[in-house]
Design a protein around this motif. Sequence first.
Motif, PDB file in Angstrom:
ATOM      1  N   LEU A  22       0.841  -1.204   0.000  1.00 53.63           N
ATOM      2  CA  LEU A  22       0.000   0.000   0.000  1.00 53.63           C
ATOM      3  C   LEU A  22       0.876   1.253   0.000  1.00 53.63           C
ATOM      4  O   LEU A  22       0.614   2.209  -0.746  1.00 53.63           O
ATOM      5  N   LEU A  23       1.921   1.250   0.817  1.00 57.56           N
ATOM      6  CA  LEU A  23       2.828   2.400   0.851  1.00 57.56           C
ATOM      7  C   LEU A  23       3.540   2.576  -0.482  1.00 57.56           C
ATOM      8  O   LEU A  23       3.693   3.702  -0.974  1.00 57.56           O
ATOM      9  N   ARG A  24       3.952   1.465  -1.087  1.00 55.85           N
ATOM     10  CA  ARG A  24       4.620   1.551  -2.398  1.00 55.85           C
ATOM     11  C   ARG A  24       3.670   2.097  -3.469  1.00 55.85           C
ATOM     12  O   ARG A  24       4.070   2.876  -4.322  1.00 55.85           O
ATOM     13  N   ALA A  25       2.413   1.679  -3.413  1.00 53.19           N
ATOM     14  CA  ALA A  25       1.431   2.178  -4.369  1.00 53.19           C
ATOM     15  C   ALA A  25       1.238   3.684  -4.190  1.00 53.19           C
ATOM     16  O   ALA A  25       1.134   4.430  -5.174  1.00 53.19           O
ATOM     17  N   LEU A  26       1.208   4.149  -2.964  1.00 52.91           N
ATOM     18  CA  LEU A  26       1.090   5.581  -2.713  1.00 52.91           C
ATOM     19  C   LEU A  26       2.354   6.334  -3.115  1.00 52.91           C
ATOM     20  O   LEU A  26       2.286   7.486  -3.523  1.00 52.91           O
ATOM     21  N   ALA A  27       3.491   5.689  -3.005  1.00 53.14           N
ATOM     22  CA  ALA A  27       4.750   6.329  -3.392  1.00 53.14           C
ATOM     23  C   ALA A  27       4.797   6.569  -4.903  1.00 53.14           C
ATOM     24  O   ALA A  27       5.422   7.530  -5.357  1.00 53.14           O
ATOM     25  N   LYS A  28       4.132   5.704  -5.669  1.00 47.45           N
ATOM     26  CA  LYS A  28       4.098   5.872  -7.131  1.00 47.45           C
ATOM     27  C   LYS A  28       3.300   7.106  -7.518  1.00 47.45           C
ATOM     28  O   LYS A  28       3.706   7.869  -8.384  1.00 47.45           O
ATOM     29  N   THR A  29       2.136   7.264  -6.912  1.00 50.26           N
ATOM     30  CA  THR A  29       1.240   8.388  -7.195  1.00 50.26           C
ATOM     31  C   THR A  29       0.589   8.800  -5.886  1.00 50.26           C
ATOM     32  O   THR A  29      -0.308   8.118  -5.395  1.00 50.26           O
ATOM     33  N   ASP A  30       1.067   9.878  -5.325  1.00 50.93           N
ATOM     34  CA  ASP A  30       0.552  10.342  -4.042  1.00 50.93           C
ATOM     35  C   ASP A  30      -0.855  10.911  -4.213  1.00 50.93           C
ATOM     36  O   ASP A  30      -1.283  11.231  -5.315  1.00 50.93           O
ATOM     37  N   GLU A  31      -1.576  11.028  -3.104  1.00 53.84           N
ATOM     38  CA  GLU A  31      -2.948  11.549  -3.087  1.00 53.84           C
ATOM     39  C   GLU A  31      -3.878  10.669  -3.913  1.00 53.84           C
ATOM     40  O   GLU A  31      -4.368  11.072  -4.960  1.00 53.84           O
ATOM     41  N   GLN A  32      -4.092   9.473  -3.444  1.00 57.07           N
ATOM     42  CA  GLN A  32      -4.982   8.539  -4.130  1.00 57.07           C
ATOM     43  C   GLN A  32      -6.200   8.237  -3.277  1.00 57.07           C
ATOM     44  O   GLN A  32      -6.150   8.286  -2.055  1.00 57.07           O
ATOM     45  N   SER A  33      -7.264   7.864  -3.938  1.00 50.98           N
ATOM     46  CA  SER A  33      -8.459   7.392  -3.236  1.00 50.98           C
ATOM     47  C   SER A  33      -8.263   5.919  -2.901  1.00 50.98           C
ATOM     48  O   SER A  33      -7.401   5.241  -3.465  1.00 50.98           O
ATOM     49  N   GLY A  34      -9.081   5.419  -1.985  1.00 59.27           N
ATOM     50  CA  GLY A  34      -9.034   4.008  -1.654  1.00 59.27           C
ATOM     51  C   GLY A  34      -9.331   3.138  -2.862  1.00 59.27           C
ATOM     52  O   GLY A  34      -8.702   2.100  -3.066  1.00 59.27           O
ATOM     53  N   LEU A  35     -10.276   3.583  -3.692  1.00 61.94           N
ATOM     54  CA  LEU A  35     -10.639   2.812  -4.886  1.00 61.94           C
ATOM     55  C   LEU A  35      -9.467   2.706  -5.858  1.00 61.94           C
ATOM     56  O   LEU A  35      -9.212   1.637  -6.415  1.00 61.94           O
ATOM     57  N   SER A  36      -8.725   3.790  -6.044  1.00 61.91           N
ATOM     58  CA  SER A  36      -7.582   3.715  -6.968  1.00 61.91           C
ATOM     59  C   SER A  36      -6.485   2.816  -6.401  1.00 61.91           C
ATOM     60  O   SER A  36      -5.832   2.079  -7.150  1.00 61.91           O
ATOM     61  N   LEU A  37      -6.283   2.842  -5.088  1.00 57.92           N
ATOM     62  CA  LEU A  37      -5.317   1.931  -4.466  1.00 57.92           C
ATOM     63  C   LEU A  37      -5.761   0.484  -4.613  1.00 57.92           C
ATOM     64  O   LEU A  37      -4.958  -0.399  -4.917  1.00 57.92           O
ATOM     65  N   LYS A  38      -7.046   0.258  -4.413  1.00 56.66           N
ATOM     66  CA  LYS A  38      -7.603  -1.091  -4.549  1.00 56.66           C
ATOM     67  C   LYS A  38      -7.397  -1.612  -5.972  1.00 56.66           C
ATOM     68  O   LYS A  38      -6.978  -2.757  -6.171  1.00 56.66           O
ATOM     69  N   ASP A  40      -5.107  -0.592  -8.191  1.00 58.31           N
ATOM     70  CA  ASP A  40      -3.674  -0.767  -8.427  1.00 58.31           C
ATOM     71  C   ASP A  40      -3.181  -2.080  -7.820  1.00 58.31           C
ATOM     72  O   ASP A  40      -2.479  -2.864  -8.474  1.00 58.31           O
ATOM     73  N   LEU A  41      -3.565  -2.350  -6.583  1.00 58.70           N
ATOM     74  CA  LEU A  41      -3.121  -3.585  -5.929  1.00 58.70           C
ATOM     75  C   LEU A  41      -3.768  -4.824  -6.541  1.00 58.70           C
ATOM     76  O   LEU A  41      -3.126  -5.869  -6.649  1.00 58.70           O
ATOM     77  N   ALA A  42      -5.016  -4.724  -6.958  1.00 53.12           N
ATOM     78  CA  ALA A  42      -5.681  -5.860  -7.613  1.00 53.12           C
ATOM     79  C   ALA A  42      -4.958  -6.211  -8.912  1.00 53.12           C
ATOM     80  O   ALA A  42      -4.806  -7.392  -9.238  1.00 53.12           O
ATOM     81  N   THR A  43      -4.483  -5.197  -9.619  1.00 52.12           N
ATOM     82  CA  THR A  43      -3.713  -5.435 -10.849  1.00 52.12           C
ATOM     83  C   THR A  43      -2.390  -6.121 -10.513  1.00 52.12           C
ATOM     84  O   THR A  43      -2.007  -7.096 -11.156  1.00 52.12           O
ATOM     85  N   TYR A  44      -1.721  -5.631  -9.478  1.00 52.92           N
ATOM     86  CA  TYR A  44      -0.441  -6.227  -9.082  1.00 52.92           C
ATOM     87  C   TYR A  44      -0.609  -7.666  -8.611  1.00 52.92           C
ATOM     88  O   TYR A  44       0.122  -8.555  -9.031  1.00 52.92           O
ATOM     89  N   TYR A  45      -1.586  -7.909  -7.733  1.00 53.70           N
ATOM     90  CA  TYR A  45      -1.809  -9.250  -7.183  1.00 53.70           C
ATOM     91  C   TYR A  45      -2.548 -10.170  -8.148  1.00 53.70           C
ATOM     92  O   TYR A  45      -2.623 -11.364  -7.911  1.00 53.70           O
ATOM     93  N   GLN A  46      -3.114  -9.599  -9.188  1.00 53.57           N
ATOM     94  CA  GLN A  46      -3.943 -10.339 -10.138  1.00 53.57           C
ATOM     95  C   GLN A  46      -5.051 -11.091  -9.408  1.00 53.57           C
ATOM     96  O   GLN A  46      -5.338 -12.261  -9.689  1.00 53.57           O
ATOM     97  N   ASP A  47      -5.651 -10.375  -8.453  1.00 51.12           N
ATOM     98  CA  ASP A  47      -6.724 -10.941  -7.651  1.00 51.12           C
ATOM     99  C   ASP A  47      -7.522  -9.784  -7.062  1.00 51.12           C
ATOM    100  O   ASP A  47      -6.986  -8.687  -6.867  1.00 51.12           O
ATOM    101  N   GLU A  48      -8.765 -10.045  -6.752  1.00 48.78           N
ATOM    102  CA  GLU A  48      -9.626  -9.018  -6.158  1.00 48.78           C
ATOM    103  C   GLU A  48      -9.144  -8.704  -4.741  1.00 48.78           C
ATOM    104  O   GLU A  48      -8.738  -9.590  -3.992  1.00 48.78           O
ATOM    105  N   ILE A  49      -9.175  -7.436  -4.378  1.00 50.32           N
ATOM    106  CA  ILE A  49      -8.812  -6.993  -3.032  1.00 50.32           C
ATOM    107  C   ILE A  49     -10.100  -6.770  -2.248  1.00 50.32           C
ATOM    108  O   ILE A  49     -10.965  -6.003  -2.671  1.00 50.32           O
ATOM    109  N   ASN A  50     -10.209  -7.429  -1.120  1.00 49.27           N
ATOM    110  CA  ASN A  50     -11.376  -7.299  -0.267  1.00 49.27           C
ATOM    111  C   ASN A  50     -11.460  -5.872   0.284  1.00 49.27           C
ATOM    112  O   ASN A  50     -10.476  -5.343   0.804  1.00 49.27           O
ATOM    113  N   HIS A  51     -12.648  -5.277   0.174  1.00 46.19           N
ATOM    114  CA  HIS A  51     -12.893  -3.904   0.600  1.00 46.19           C
ATOM    115  C   HIS A  51     -12.494  -3.690   2.062  1.00 46.19           C
ATOM    116  O   HIS A  51     -11.781  -2.733   2.388  1.00 46.19           O
TER     117      HIS A  51
END
Length: 101
Positions: A22-38, A40-51
């Motif tokens: 999560l910190l690394r995702a924010l480091a790429k693009t600061d000031e993100q919404s929870g949905l954009s982080l979700k 980004d991580l779902a793409t990285y993990y290639q799996d759905e992220i639980n809300h």
Amino acid sequence: MNEDRLETQNAFSDLTAFQRDLLRALAKTDEQSGLSLKTDLATYYQDEINHSRLYQNLDELVAHGFIEKRQRDGRTNSYSLTDAARTALANRDAWVRGETA
């Protein structure tokens, strides 16, 4: 190493891999919404992220002082890294490269 820095490093070392991602995702693009982080991580993990997993971990990172949470509007929050998180990430990167942090 001063006491505040040591405390921050200890807190950082206790984070889960998901929280560090999560910190690394924010480091790429600061000031993100929870949905954009979700997304980004779902793409990285290639799996759905639980809300609830996402927001519980974001709240924990806020409590540790690694991210700031701001309200964008009535429904959406914005998240950004704190200086402590930026420093902790840089120190970890230096350690991984074999440099003294």
